[in-house]
Design a protein around this motif. Structure first.
Motif, PDB file in Angstrom:
ATOM      1  N   LEU A   1      61.731  46.806  58.225  1.00 22.34           N
ATOM      2  CA  LEU A   1      61.078  45.964  59.219  1.00 22.34           C
ATOM      3  C   LEU A   1      61.105  44.516  58.779  1.00 22.34           C
ATOM      4  CD1 LEU A   1      57.823  48.050  59.779  1.00 22.34           C
ATOM      5  CD2 LEU A   1      59.775  47.914  61.313  1.00 22.34           C
ATOM      6  N   GLY A   2      61.174  43.623  59.730  1.00 22.12           N
ATOM      7  CA  GLY A   2      61.028  42.201  59.453  1.00 22.12           C
ATOM      8  C   GLY A   2      59.612  41.783  59.806  1.00 22.12           C
ATOM      9  N   ARG A   3      58.930  41.126  58.906  1.00 20.17           N
ATOM     10  CA  ARG A   3      57.570  40.649  59.144  1.00 20.17           C
ATOM     11  C   ARG A   3      57.467  39.216  58.656  1.00 20.17           C
ATOM     12  NH1 ARG A   3      54.724  42.893  62.558  1.00 20.17           N
ATOM     13  NH2 ARG A   3      56.762  42.499  63.381  1.00 20.17           N
ATOM     14  N   LYS A   4      56.653  38.434  59.313  1.00 19.84           N
ATOM     15  CA  LYS A   4      56.406  37.045  58.935  1.00 19.84           C
ATOM     16  C   LYS A   4      55.034  36.960  58.278  1.00 19.84           C
ATOM     17  CE  LYS A   4      59.072  35.371  62.840  1.00 19.84           C
ATOM     18  NZ  LYS A   4      59.018  34.736  64.157  1.00 19.84           N
ATOM     19  N   PRO A   5      54.776  35.884  57.521  1.00 15.66           N
ATOM     20  CA  PRO A   5      53.448  35.737  56.916  1.00 15.66           C
ATOM     21  C   PRO A   5      52.348  35.898  57.970  1.00 15.66           C
ATOM     22  CG  PRO A   5      54.929  34.133  55.996  1.00 15.66           C
ATOM     23  CD  PRO A   5      55.678  34.800  57.129  1.00 15.66           C
ATOM     24  N   GLY A   6      51.335  36.661  57.606  1.00 12.66           N
ATOM     25  CA  GLY A   6      50.233  36.937  58.516  1.00 12.66           C
ATOM     26  C   GLY A   6      50.411  38.234  59.286  1.00 12.66           C
ATOM     27  N   GLU A   7      51.643  38.737  59.387  1.00 12.85           N
ATOM     28  CA  GLU A   7      51.896  39.993  60.085  1.00 12.85           C
ATOM     29  C   GLU A   7      51.760  41.150  59.104  1.00 12.85           C
ATOM     30  OE1 GLU A   7      54.944  38.478  63.551  1.00 12.85           O
ATOM     31  OE2 GLU A   7      55.814  39.341  61.746  1.00 12.85           O
ATOM     32  N   TYR A   8      51.523  42.337  59.632  1.00 11.61           N
ATOM     33  CA  TYR A   8      51.303  43.490  58.766  1.00 11.61           C
ATOM     34  C   TYR A   8      51.790  44.770  59.418  1.00 11.61           C
ATOM     35  CZ  TYR A   8      47.203  44.181  61.758  1.00 11.61           C
ATOM     36  OH  TYR A   8      46.366  44.358  62.826  1.00 11.61           O
ATOM     37  N   ILE A   9      51.837  45.828  58.608  1.00 18.77           N
ATOM     38  CA  ILE A   9      52.120  47.171  59.099  1.00 18.77           C
ATOM     39  C   ILE A   9      50.971  48.077  58.647  1.00 18.77           C
ATOM     40  CG2 ILE A   9      54.624  46.853  59.065  1.00 18.77           C
ATOM     41  CD1 ILE A   9      54.644  48.694  56.555  1.00 18.77           C
ATOM     42  N   VAL A  10      50.796  49.172  59.356  1.00 17.66           N
ATOM     43  CA  VAL A  10      49.773  50.144  58.990  1.00 17.66           C
ATOM     44  C   VAL A  10      50.477  51.470  58.731  1.00 17.66           C
ATOM     45  CG1 VAL A  10      47.721  51.377  59.766  1.00 17.66           C
ATOM     46  CG2 VAL A  10      48.034  48.973  60.382  1.00 17.66           C
ATOM     47  N   ILE A  11      50.161  52.085  57.605  1.00 15.05           N
ATOM     48  CA  ILE A  11      50.735  53.376  57.217  1.00 15.05           C
ATOM     49  C   ILE A  11      49.624  54.412  57.323  1.00 15.05           C
ATOM     50  CG2 ILE A  11      51.857  54.689  55.390  1.00 15.05           C
ATOM     51  CD1 ILE A  11      52.841  51.937  54.288  1.00 15.05           C
ATOM     52  N   GLY A  12      49.851  55.418  58.150  1.00 14.09           N
ATOM     53  CA  GLY A  12      48.794  56.402  58.382  1.00 14.09           C
ATOM     54  C   GLY A  12      47.611  55.731  59.048  1.00 14.09           C
ATOM     55  N   ASP A  13      46.419  56.171  58.696  1.00 12.77           N
ATOM     56  CA  ASP A  13      45.211  55.598  59.279  1.00 12.77           C
ATOM     57  C   ASP A  13      44.478  54.659  58.336  1.00 12.77           C
ATOM     58  OD1 ASP A  13      45.479  57.027  61.666  1.00 12.77           O
ATOM     59  OD2 ASP A  13      44.450  58.774  60.839  1.00 12.77           O
ATOM     60  N   ASN A  14      44.960  54.559  57.075  1.00 15.11           N
ATOM     61  CA  ASN A  14      44.122  53.842  56.118  1.00 15.11           C
ATOM     62  C   ASN A  14      44.855  52.956  55.127  1.00 15.11           C
ATOM     63  OD1 ASN A  14      45.286  55.887  54.706  1.00 15.11           O
ATOM     64  ND2 ASN A  14      43.390  56.823  54.002  1.00 15.11           N
ATOM     65  N   ILE A  15      46.132  52.670  55.354  1.00 12.01           N
ATOM     66  CA  ILE A  15      46.861  51.770  54.455  1.00 12.01           C
ATOM     67  C   ILE A  15      47.444  50.626  55.276  1.00 12.01           C
ATOM     68  CG2 ILE A  15      48.773  51.513  52.820  1.00 12.01           C
ATOM     69  CD1 ILE A  15      48.425  54.511  52.186  1.00 12.01           C
ATOM     70  N   LYS A  16      47.115  49.411  54.878  1.00 10.57           N
ATOM     71  CA  LYS A  16      47.589  48.209  55.573  1.00 10.57           C
ATOM     72  C   LYS A  16      48.375  47.355  54.571  1.00 10.57           C
ATOM     73  CE  LYS A  16      45.623  44.239  58.033  1.00 10.57           C
ATOM     74  NZ  LYS A  16      44.341  43.665  58.495  1.00 10.57           N
ATOM     75  N   VAL A  17      49.596  46.971  54.938  1.00  9.42           N
ATOM     76  CA  VAL A  17      50.436  46.126  54.093  1.00  9.42           C
ATOM     77  C   VAL A  17      50.701  44.837  54.869  1.00  9.42           C
ATOM     78  CG1 VAL A  17      52.608  45.915  52.839  1.00  9.42           C
ATOM     79  CG2 VAL A  17      51.521  48.160  53.050  1.00  9.42           C
ATOM     80  N   LYS A  18      50.237  43.724  54.325  1.00  8.33           N
ATOM     81  CA  LYS A  18      50.327  42.436  55.008  1.00  8.33           C
ATOM     82  C   LYS A  18      51.156  41.447  54.197  1.00  8.33           C
ATOM     83  CE  LYS A  18      47.308  38.840  56.910  1.00  8.33           C
ATOM     84  NZ  LYS A  18      45.908  38.435  57.101  1.00  8.33           N
ATOM     85  N   VAL A  19      52.022  40.715  54.874  1.00  7.33           N
ATOM     86  CA  VAL A  19      52.789  39.645  54.229  1.00  7.33           C
ATOM     87  C   VAL A  19      51.868  38.432  54.147  1.00  7.33           C
ATOM     88  CG1 VAL A  19      54.806  38.133  54.374  1.00  7.33           C
ATOM     89  CG2 VAL A  19      54.967  40.502  55.160  1.00  7.33           C
ATOM     90  N   VAL A  20      51.589  37.971  52.927  1.00  7.62           N
ATOM     91  CA  VAL A  20      50.701  36.822  52.768  1.00  7.62           C
ATOM     92  C   VAL A  20      51.457  35.539  52.431  1.00  7.62           C
ATOM     93  CG1 VAL A  20      48.634  38.153  52.221  1.00  7.62           C
ATOM     94  CG2 VAL A  20      50.159  37.469  50.378  1.00  7.62           C
ATOM     95  N   LYS A  21      52.695  35.684  51.948  1.00  9.71           N
ATOM     96  CA  LYS A  21      53.488  34.499  51.616  1.00  9.71           C
ATOM     97  C   LYS A  21      54.954  34.888  51.561  1.00  9.71           C
ATOM     98  CE  LYS A  21      53.884  30.927  48.055  1.00  9.71           C
ATOM     99  NZ  LYS A  21      53.427  30.511  46.732  1.00  9.71           N
ATOM    100  N   SER A  22      55.800  34.006  52.069  1.00  6.17           N
ATOM    101  CA  SER A  22      57.232  34.258  52.040  1.00  6.17           C
ATOM    102  C   SER A  22      57.966  32.930  51.852  1.00  6.17           C
ATOM    103  CB  SER A  22      57.668  34.922  53.350  1.00  6.17           C
ATOM    104  OG  SER A  22      59.051  35.112  53.366  1.00  6.17           O
TER     105      SER A  22
END
Length: 56
Positions: A4-25
């Protein structure tokens, strides 16, 4: 593998309880913030690979 392509501030959610967010690129450097329950083990790739090598 999902790519996936994500920009700073965007995120993905894995399952119901894991969030991965791009904070700097910046030019080849990426920083991620991972929000997960304490019982979920998170290991950097190079550490995980070394553990696999040592287990053999």
């Amino acid at each position: 593998m999902l790519v996936l392509g994500r920009k700073p501030g965007e995120y993905i959610v894995i399952g119901d309880n894991i969030k991965v967010k791009v904070v700097k690129s910046e030019a080849g450097d990426l920083r991620l913030a991972i929000e997960a329950p304490r019982d979920v083990k998170i290991t950097r790739g190079e550490v995980w690979e070394e553990q696999l090598r040592q287990a053999k």
